[in-house]
Design an enzyme around this catalytic site. Structure first.
Site, mmCIF file in Angstrom:
data_model
loop_
_atom_site.group_PDB
_atom_site.id
_atom_site.type_symbol
_atom_site.label_atom_id
_atom_site.label_comp_id
_atom_site.label_asym_id
_atom_site.label_seq_id
_atom_site.Cartn_x
_atom_site.Cartn_y
_atom_site.Cartn_z
ATOM 1 N N ASP A 108 0.819 -1.211 0.000
ATOM 2 C CA ASP A 108 0.000 0.000 0.000
ATOM 3 C C ASP A 108 0.855 1.264 0.000
ATOM 4 O OD1 ASP A 108 -2.037 1.786 0.100
ATOM 5 O OD2 ASP A 108 -2.728 1.247 2.106
ATOM 6 N N ASP A 313 -1.187 7.195 -6.586
ATOM 7 C CA ASP A 313 -1.524 6.092 -5.674
ATOM 8 C C ASP A 313 -1.695 4.798 -6.455
ATOM 9 O OD1 ASP A 313 -2.363 4.550 -3.543
ATOM 10 O OD2 ASP A 313 -4.399 5.346 -3.548
#
Ligand SMILES: *[C@@H]1O[C@H](CO)[C@@H](O)[C@H](O)[C@H]1NC(C)=O
Ligand SMILES: *[C@@H]1O[C@H](CO)[C@@H](O)[C@H](O)[C@H]1NC(C)=O
Ligand SMILES: *[C@@H]1O[C@H](CO)[C@@H](O)[C@H](O)[C@H]1NC(C)=O
Length: 431
Positions: A108, A313
């Site tokens: 992540d 992201d």
């Protein structure tokens, strides 16, 4: 003022403390490991049996969940707790402890602390790999409360942490130092969370989260000096095909060099977990649209671009744009696509076309500061069903995210010493 309890519960926050020691890698300066999409066939997750359109739907839905948890940042900037995003889309295989126990966790770039489920489980979600037992590892060292960096303590004198995610998933446990093995690279004394109480929508294939954000407890920051602050990834398009794993590279293996490389600065902003870039505009076919910033105060009349106005992201599928700019993009695309417009059967995306014959979609170029990134149709349109090909952008208020569909088939390199992100068009299936 009445506190909005829903908003509070929707926020992800992270409370813990840590002390750092220098990290020593046992070997060379570069290494590469696989990144497995959580919905791909290579993943042992429950999702692997899903049909393509259900996978698309799930990935898009998670994308909206994630953006909803990121959205709360603004109002909480002043609060001293760190906020983390919802969990991401890719899994990384690694080993923990001595002797090493292999497991998978969600990679992540939108969060910092690395944690896995640990025995004894007060509450654990189902996972495929055996739950990590710190008693069986000779290198597991709890961080003690007396360590001056520890501010959160439990009754048994362990430094502890709590991470709460946007969808109320959470992990709670002890902060410890442990040996972590990525590929054949052994990293000692990594600060991790050993989670004894964990709940949420992490998926059956995973045992926890690997934090690759820009904050100080992030794995990238912890091993930073030995990889010269460099990592890169090449994401294989996953939504409509069976897959090879994507690659994630560290150190010398993470250099992005050669033909077609463009580079843009990373902007320091809050929270430091995220990698902020500056988006100056987009060209849709023959039309250039300028982008200034997130809030209306940065709209056209100020004529200066707000630095750090977009987050890159890997854990968000769609690209999110502030509503006003998104509407300009939609208008420009509509003007240039001649095919029949249809509504998205899944109701998630706003601009879709009937994919009959050859739908001619305009080329879209993203203008980051100093870096023009020319997208392919795989980056900009997604088939949400047999009868709908949709623009893979979505509106968001006061938030812009450059999502992972837009990043596919690019080698994307982060250099946290030079503070840059580089893009190179690449067939990631060949890497
Ligand atoms: C690990 O060891 C500690 C101390 O001896 C004990 O309290 C704990 O129950 C053990 N945990 C497991 C999972 O066996
Ligand atoms: C890990 O840290 C401990 C102290 O916290 C130290 O004694 C040990 O030498 C370190 N190990 C390595 C390999 O750096
Ligand atoms: C990338 O390479 C793979 C394997 O050689 C090939 O099947 C695929 O069509 C290529 N993709 C593109 C976009 O060129």
């Amino acid at each position: 003022m009445k506190l909005n309890t829903i908003s509070i519960a929707s926020i992800a926050f992270l409370v813990f403390s840590i002390s750092f020691t220098r990290f020593h890698a046992s070997e060379a300066a570069g290494f590469t490991i696989d990144l497995i999409h959580r919905d791909s066939l290579g993943s042992p997750s429950l999702y692997s049996v899903l049909t393509p359109s259900v996978r698309v739907k799930n990935a898009l839905q998670r994308s909206f969940n994630r953006v909803n948890s990121l959205r709360y940042y603004d109002s909480f900037k002043s609060v001293s707790t760190d906020v983390v995003s919802n969990n991401g889309e890719y899994l990384m295989r690694f080993s923990l402890g001595t002797p090493p126990v292999e497991t998978l966790a969600i990679a992540d770039t939108g969060s910092d602390l690395t944690w896995i489920q640990c025995k004894p489980c007060i509450q654990c979600f189902k996972q495929k790999a055996p739950v990590f037992d710190p008693n069986r590892s000779s290198t597991y060292k709890p961080v003690s409360c007396t360590s001056n960096a520890c501010s959160s303590c439990d009754s048994s004198n362990n430094c502890n942490y709590v991470v709460v995610y946007g969808d109320r998933s959470y992990s709670r446990g002890d902060i410890a130092k442990e040996t972590l093995t990525l590929g054949s690279t052994v990293i000692h004394n990594v600060t991790i969370g050993c989670g004894h109480s964990n709940q949420g929508t992490f998926g059956g294939g995973t045992s926890g989260i690997i934090g690759l954000g820009g904050g100080k407890v992030s794995l990238i920051k912890q091993i930073g000096s030995s990889i010269q602050g460099k990592f890169s990834y090449c994401l294989v398009p996953y939504l409509n095909e069976a897959q090879k794993p994507s690659k994630m590279n560290f150190g010398d293996n993470a250099l992005v060099l050669g033909v077609g490389v463009v580079t843009t600065p990373i902007v320091s902003s809050t929270p430091d977990t995220f990698y902020f870039l500056t988006l100056e505009g987009m060209t849709i076919g023959n039309q250039r649209l300028n982008f200034y910033g997130l809030s209306s105060s940065y709209s056209s009349d100020s004529k200066s671009v707000q630095e750090g106005n977009i987050i890159i992201d890997s854990g968000t599928t769609l690209t999110f744009l502030p509503t006003e700019f998104y509407n300009q993009v939609i208008t420009a695309v509509k003007r240039q696509v001649k095919s029949t417009q249809v509504s998205d059967p899944q109701g998630l995306l706003n601009l879709c076309y009937l994919p009959t014959g050859n739908v001619e979609v305009p080329e879209i170029t993203v203008h980051f500061k100093g870096a023009d990134v020319k997208l392919k149709s795989v980056n900009t349109f997604v088939k949400t069903s047999e009868t709908s090909l949709c623009l893979a952008f979505a509106p968001a208020s006061n938030l812009a995210i450059y999502g992972n569909l837009a990043q596919m088939n690019f080698l994307i390199g982060y250099d946290l010493e030079k503070n840059t992100v580089s893009f190179q068009p690449t067939n990631c299936s060949k890497k």
